[in-house]
Design a protein around this motif. Structure first.
Motif, PDB file in Angstrom:
ATOM      1  N   SER A 105       0.064   9.978  -3.596  1.00  0.00           N
ATOM      2  CA  SER A 105      -1.158  10.177  -2.814  1.00  0.00           C
ATOM      3  C   SER A 105      -0.954   9.821  -1.339  1.00  0.00           C
ATOM      4  O   SER A 105      -1.930   9.672  -0.603  1.00  0.00           O
ATOM      5  CB  SER A 105      -2.297   9.324  -3.390  1.00  0.00           C
ATOM      6  OG  SER A 105      -1.937   7.939  -3.421  1.00  0.00           O
ATOM      7  N   PHE A 106       0.318   9.693  -0.932  1.00  0.00           N
ATOM      8  CA  PHE A 106       0.571   9.347   0.472  1.00  0.00           C
ATOM      9  C   PHE A 106       0.159  10.495   1.385  1.00  0.00           C
ATOM     10  O   PHE A 106       0.527  11.655   1.160  1.00  0.00           O
ATOM     11  CB  PHE A 106       2.061   9.041   0.683  1.00  0.00           C
ATOM     12  CG  PHE A 106       2.404   8.759   2.126  1.00  0.00           C
ATOM     13  CD1 PHE A 106       2.216   7.504   2.666  1.00  0.00           C
ATOM     14  CD2 PHE A 106       2.899   9.768   2.950  1.00  0.00           C
ATOM     15  CE1 PHE A 106       2.527   7.249   3.999  1.00  0.00           C
ATOM     16  CE2 PHE A 106       3.207   9.527   4.272  1.00  0.00           C
ATOM     17  CZ  PHE A 106       3.018   8.259   4.805  1.00  0.00           C
ATOM     18  N   TYR A 159       2.116   1.807  -3.493  1.00  0.00           N
ATOM     19  CA  TYR A 159       1.027   2.301  -4.347  1.00  0.00           C
ATOM     20  C   TYR A 159       0.834   3.803  -4.161  1.00  0.00           C
ATOM     21  O   TYR A 159       0.750   4.565  -5.143  1.00  0.00           O
ATOM     22  CB  TYR A 159      -0.262   1.552  -4.026  1.00  0.00           C
ATOM     23  CG  TYR A 159      -1.479   2.135  -4.714  1.00  0.00           C
ATOM     24  CD1 TYR A 159      -1.783   1.786  -6.036  1.00  0.00           C
ATOM     25  CD2 TYR A 159      -2.316   3.042  -4.055  1.00  0.00           C
ATOM     26  CE1 TYR A 159      -2.895   2.339  -6.681  1.00  0.00           C
ATOM     27  CE2 TYR A 159      -3.429   3.591  -4.691  1.00  0.00           C
ATOM     28  CZ  TYR A 159      -3.704   3.240  -5.998  1.00  0.00           C
ATOM     29  OH  TYR A 159      -4.794   3.781  -6.632  1.00  0.00           O
ATOM     30  N   HIS A 160       0.774   4.248  -2.915  1.00  0.00           N
ATOM     31  CA  HIS A 160       0.503   5.668  -2.662  1.00  0.00           C
ATOM     32  C   HIS A 160       1.706   6.548  -3.014  1.00  0.00           C
ATOM     33  O   HIS A 160       1.527   7.682  -3.474  1.00  0.00           O
ATOM     34  CB  HIS A 160       0.094   5.865  -1.208  1.00  0.00           C
ATOM     35  CG  HIS A 160      -1.310   5.416  -0.925  1.00  0.00           C
ATOM     36  ND1 HIS A 160      -2.413   6.125  -1.327  1.00  0.00           N
ATOM     37  CD2 HIS A 160      -1.780   4.307  -0.298  1.00  0.00           C
ATOM     38  CE1 HIS A 160      -3.517   5.501  -0.949  1.00  0.00           C
ATOM     39  NE2 HIS A 160      -3.164   4.390  -0.318  1.00  0.00           N
ATOM     40  N   GLN A 184       0.828  -1.207   0.000  1.00  0.00           N
ATOM     41  CA  GLN A 184       0.000   0.000   0.000  1.00  0.00           C
ATOM     42  C   GLN A 184       0.867   1.265   0.000  1.00  0.00           C
ATOM     43  O   GLN A 184       0.526   2.256  -0.657  1.00  0.00           O
ATOM     44  CB  GLN A 184      -0.914  -0.015   1.224  1.00  0.00           C
ATOM     45  CG  GLN A 184      -1.965  -1.120   1.188  1.00  0.00           C
ATOM     46  CD  GLN A 184      -2.750  -1.177   2.488  1.00  0.00           C
ATOM     47  OE1 GLN A 184      -3.640  -0.348   2.710  1.00  0.00           O
ATOM     48  NE2 GLN A 184      -2.431  -2.129   3.346  1.00  0.00           N
TER      49      GLN A 184
END
Length: 322
Positions: free
Chosen positions: A302-303, A296-297, A293
């Motif tokens: 998008s973290f 991915y971010h 995850q």
């Protein structure tokens, strides 16, 4: 401790002084000459009238309850009655002194946190590259740290470190690293020197870190890891993220630390990202699920860290922009 000579007549004064053989008697007019961090014992009437800032235990007569209440509002540490002082006076004083010091430490934490943040590196202009960072302590002081600086016109060196535990000791080690780093020219040298000093000083902490150098002309990035998780991650446009796994011990565990050096080429718009393990905390699941995850971010930029985190978070990203 100090005992401030009362300006009014106190019939129980000698009795109280006999119970306090180690205090130093001082006069109100001389207060500016004494250490303002040492606790004083004083008559409540003088404390309310002169309004000094020295930490003070006040003494009052039995009918002066209102004066005691006012003294507490003004900041007195404790209040006693002149002819009913605590039976075990030394223990009472020791407890008040210990609590006062704890409170002082707590009040100092915001200032200490601000000083620690000032030690973080200032942005630097780099040809063809941009360094991006994120730093969020879980409390006032952080055991996570990153730094970077120019070795010369063609190379930079950088690291991200995570000190075990939290609190003042861990944060002091980050400051120690910030003061120490300038003598090292390669990731391996930096890791070896830090490890040697930790082992020699027998500090009961260990440090994980990733350190590296980047050649701004050849675009070759070399890095070494000392037991750090999560591993470094490489993001290249149009390709799956690469997890740059390594295997090694943290700093401070053994003198015979083996340090491998790895390298990769940063193509246009590629990002090399290193994080502390606190960056995994916002995500559910085991380590593999959390790492997936996080990747991915980070890849989608998008973290977002929650407002309150259980562990310190530090992220350092080196991005080629041309």
């Amino acid at each position: 401790m100090y005992f401030i000579q009362p300006t009014r007549d106190i019939p129980y004064l000698d009795q109280v002084l006999d119970a306090l053989p180690s205090v130093q008697m001082i006069h109100i007019e001389d207060l500016d000459l004494y250490d303002p961090t040492i606790i004083a014992i004083a008559d409540v009437a003088d404390y309310l009238h002169y309004k000094w800032t020295i930490p003070t235990i006040v003494l009052a007569f039995e009918h002066e309850g209102a004066a005691l209440a006012q003294a507490w509002q003004q900041g007195a540490l404790a209040g006693w009655v002149w002819d009913h002082i605590p039976t075990n006076l030394q223990d009472a004083l020791s407890q008040i002194d210990a609590q006062y010091k704890r409170n002082q430490d707590s009040r100092d934490l915001p200032s200490a946190a601000e000083l620690q943040k000032r030690l973080l590196p200032n942005p630097i202009e780099l040809k063809n590259y941009k360094i991006e960072t994120f730093f969020q302590p879980s409390a006032y002081l952080s055991g996570d740290w990153y730094d970077y600086w120019k070795l010369n016109d063609k190379e930079i060196i950088f690291y991200l470190a995570d000190v075990s535990g939290h609190g003042v000791t861990s944060s002091l080690l980050t400051s120690w690293m910030a003061a120490f780093h300038g003598r090292s020219k390669t990731p391996r040298e930096l890791i070896k020197k830090l490890n040697g000093m930790l082992v020699q000083e027998n500090i009961e902490k260990h440090i994980t870190m990733i350190a590296g150098t980047l050649n701004l002309e050849t675009h070759v990035l070399k890095w070494s890891s000392a037991g750090h998780y999560p591993p470094a991650i490489l993001f290249e446009p149009g390709l799956p993220a690469r997890i740059l796994n390594t295997s090694s011990f943290p700093l401070g565990l053994t003198e015979d630390l083996e340090v491998e050096e790895f390298e990769c080429q940063l193509n246009r718009y590629t990002r090399f990202v290193i994080c502390s393990d606190g960056a995994l905390e916002p995500f559910d699941g085991g380590l593999n699920e959390q790492l997936g995850q996080l990747v991915y971010h980070l890849q989608n930029q998008s973290f977002q860290a929650p407002d309150h985190v259980a562990d310190d978070i530090a992220i350092l990203s080196i991005r080629r922009i041309n």
